[in-house]
Design a protein around this motif. Structure first.
Motif, PDB file in Angstrom:
ATOM      1  N   ALA A  91       2.481   1.789  -3.490  1.00  0.00           N
ATOM      2  CA  ALA A  91       1.507   2.272  -4.479  1.00  0.00           C
ATOM      3  C   ALA A  91       1.200   3.854  -4.092  1.00  0.00           C
ATOM      4  O   ALA A  91       1.031   4.604  -5.064  1.00  0.00           O
ATOM      5  N   ALA A  92       0.945   4.071  -2.910  1.00  0.00           N
ATOM      6  CA  ALA A  92       0.437   5.432  -2.464  1.00  0.00           C
ATOM      7  C   ALA A  92       2.048   6.559  -2.897  1.00  0.00           C
ATOM      8  O   ALA A  92       1.834   7.612  -3.652  1.00  0.00           O
ATOM      9  N   GLU A  93       3.064   5.957  -2.847  1.00  0.00           N
ATOM     10  CA  GLU A  93       4.255   6.805  -2.974  1.00  0.00           C
ATOM     11  C   GLU A  93       4.479   6.862  -4.667  1.00  0.00           C
ATOM     12  O   GLU A  93       4.547   7.932  -5.181  1.00  0.00           O
ATOM     13  N   TYR A 101       5.868  15.538   3.198  1.00  0.00           N
ATOM     14  CA  TYR A 101       4.762  15.092   3.056  1.00  0.00           C
ATOM     15  C   TYR A 101       3.751  16.183   3.810  1.00  0.00           C
ATOM     16  O   TYR A 101       2.886  16.167   4.150  1.00  0.00           O
ATOM     17  N   GLN A 105      -0.496  16.770  -0.787  1.00  0.00           N
ATOM     18  CA  GLN A 105      -1.334  15.936  -1.386  1.00  0.00           C
ATOM     19  C   GLN A 105      -0.669  14.346  -1.543  1.00  0.00           C
ATOM     20  O   GLN A 105      -1.118  13.413  -1.739  1.00  0.00           O
ATOM     21  N   ARG A 106       0.458  14.347  -0.818  1.00  0.00           N
ATOM     22  CA  ARG A 106       1.411  12.969  -0.424  1.00  0.00           C
ATOM     23  C   ARG A 106       0.759  12.442   0.827  1.00  0.00           C
ATOM     24  O   ARG A 106       0.352  13.254   1.803  1.00  0.00           O
ATOM     25  N   THR A 107       0.918  10.978   0.782  1.00  0.00           N
ATOM     26  CA  THR A 107       0.615  10.411   1.924  1.00  0.00           C
ATOM     27  C   THR A 107       1.862  10.059   2.530  1.00  0.00           C
ATOM     28  O   THR A 107       2.492   9.280   2.199  1.00  0.00           O
ATOM     29  N   PRO A 137       4.097   7.291   4.433  1.00  0.00           N
ATOM     30  CA  PRO A 137       4.139   5.980   4.676  1.00  0.00           C
ATOM     31  C   PRO A 137       3.934   5.675   6.109  1.00  0.00           C
ATOM     32  O   PRO A 137       4.684   6.018   6.861  1.00  0.00           O
ATOM     33  N   SER A 142       0.688  -1.121  -0.081  1.00  0.00           N
ATOM     34  CA  SER A 142       0.129  -0.065   0.138  1.00  0.00           C
ATOM     35  C   SER A 142       0.692   1.167  -0.003  1.00  0.00           C
ATOM     36  O   SER A 142       0.602   2.296  -0.730  1.00  0.00           O
ATOM     37  N   ALA A 143       1.909   1.193   0.993  1.00  0.00           N
ATOM     38  CA  ALA A 143       2.708   2.483   0.771  1.00  0.00           C
ATOM     39  C   ALA A 143       3.536   2.584  -0.481  1.00  0.00           C
ATOM     40  O   ALA A 143       3.550   3.682  -0.972  1.00  0.00           O
ATOM     41  N   ALA A 191       1.821   6.710  -6.768  1.00  0.00           N
ATOM     42  CA  ALA A 191       0.754   7.514  -7.108  1.00  0.00           C
ATOM     43  C   ALA A 191       0.774   8.946  -7.134  1.00  0.00           C
ATOM     44  O   ALA A 191       0.323  10.012  -7.622  1.00  0.00           O
ATOM     45  N   SER A 192       1.755   9.405  -5.845  1.00  0.00           N
ATOM     46  CA  SER A 192       1.806  10.785  -5.288  1.00  0.00           C
ATOM     47  C   SER A 192       3.269  11.591  -6.154  1.00  0.00           C
ATOM     48  O   SER A 192       3.254  12.638  -5.771  1.00  0.00           O
TER      49      SER A 192
END
Length: 350
Positions: free
Chosen positions: A15-17, A48, A27-29, A31, A12-13, A19-20
């Motif tokens: 994928a989020a990285e 972030y 707008q970044r998440t 991890p 998940s981390a 995508a950002s």
């Protein structure tokens, strides 16, 4: 975290990285592996923006992949780090000093606004100012509440000092009697596993530094004697673009160097022995490098390689030349040995 849950969290981390990428910080998440749950703390998480639920931001060391996102506009909370790292953040990144909290190694402090988290900073043996952070927090109630201990390693080079450190070893030893008085556990360890593989077997840092210094001393001696061996043949074959750094004939003059006014011109390999006995006109000229000498060029990041540079300079009995921006960085490192070896005159260095 179970194996399956951890794998899912990493996926998940990642994928989020992905995508950002290209998005602004807000707008970044952040991890999961940069956040300490229940501690209100994150480590090396500056790209972030303001991380939800985090009241303290820790910086393990001054390498770009760890401070990325940290700029002069930072305003999201206090930054805890070593004094050397703090010096560099203030000078190089122009972060407002009011946000920077310089910590001392081996001194436990309480972190405000974290419900009682205490932290001890331990030398990471990586680069100047690099740190391990041991976080401790009392959890639970009753007569014997549990102390949760979390170790965040950042980047580090494992060594005997880490294994023997009284806060990291499993047995609690009474310093007066030397007897075991209890056990202590690390509940969670945030570990950089880049080289955590049996196929990597590095010698100790001390052995590597010593070997490089000794090799340079041998090569310098052979060069002075006019000998040619396989090392010299190899260097000729791979010299490539280094030719522009090698001066033929008179050496160029360097910047004014107040620290070099009391230097002798002799006893430094590569410096003419007759410079001090020449006329006043000759004295005004820069010293000439000795023919057949050895030039050692050490590539570095913003920081790192200071130990090997110092060891080579001592082995060759020479100074270390660094351009002005690099000297400004070195001035932040609180390293008097390195400071004494630096020069602004290229001809004074080898």
């Amino acid at each position: 975290m179970s194996s399956h849950a951890e794998d899912a969290a990493w996926a998940s981390a990642a994928a989020a990285e992905a995508a950002s990428r290209g998005k602004p910080a807000y707008q970044r998440t952040c991890p999961f592996y940069k956040i300490l749950p229940g501690f209100f703390i994150c480590v090396d998480a500056f790209r972030y923006g303001a991380v939800a639920g985090c009241n303290a931001y820790f910086l393990s060391h001054f390498h770009y992949d760890h401070y990325i996102g940290l700029t002069a506009s930072w305003c999201h909370g206090p930054i805890y780090c070593s004094r050397v790292t703090g010096n560099l953040v203030r000078q190089q990144l122009k972060v407002d000093p009011k946000w920077i909290v310089d910590m001392e190694f081996e001194k436990k402090i309480e972190v405000p606004n974290t419900s009682g988290v205490e932290v001890t900073m331990i030398d990471a043996n990586h680069c100047p100012g690099s740190s391990l952070f041991l976080f401790e927090k009392v959890v639970g109630k009753g007569k014997n509440p549990k102390v949760q201990r979390v170790l965040h390693c950042g980047d580090f080079r494992a060594c005997a000092a880490h294994i023997q450190h009284p806060l990291l070893r499993p047995d609690v030893i009474d310093q007066a009697t030397g007897k075991r008085t209890g056990q202590q556990l690390i509940d969670v360890c945030y570990l950089d596993t880049t080289y955590l593989n049996p196929r990597y077997a590095f010698p100790s840092q001390e052995d590597v530094v010593s070997a490089c210094a000794n090799m340079c001393a041998i090569l310098a001696k052979e060069a002075q004697a006019g000998k040619s061996d396989e090392w010299e043949k190899l260097s000729r074959g791979r010299r490539g673009g280094m030719g522009k750094f090698v001066i033929k004939g008179d050496a160029p003059s360097g910047d004014d160097d107040d620290n070099d006014d009391d230097n002798d011109d002799g006893d430094i390999p590569g410096i003419s022995e007759t410079a001090s006995s020449s006329s006043k006109k000759d004295k005004d000229k820069p010293p000439k490098p000795r023919g057949g000498g050895l030039l050692v060029v050490v590539g570095t990041y913003s920081i790192g390689k200071e130990r090997i540079c110092t060891a080579i300079a001592r082995a060759l009995n020479t100074k270390i030349y660094a351009p002005s921006p690099k000297r400004a960085i070195c001035a932040c490192l609180d390293d008097p040995v390195l400071d004494a070896l630096l020069t602004t005159t290229p001809a004074h260095a080898q």
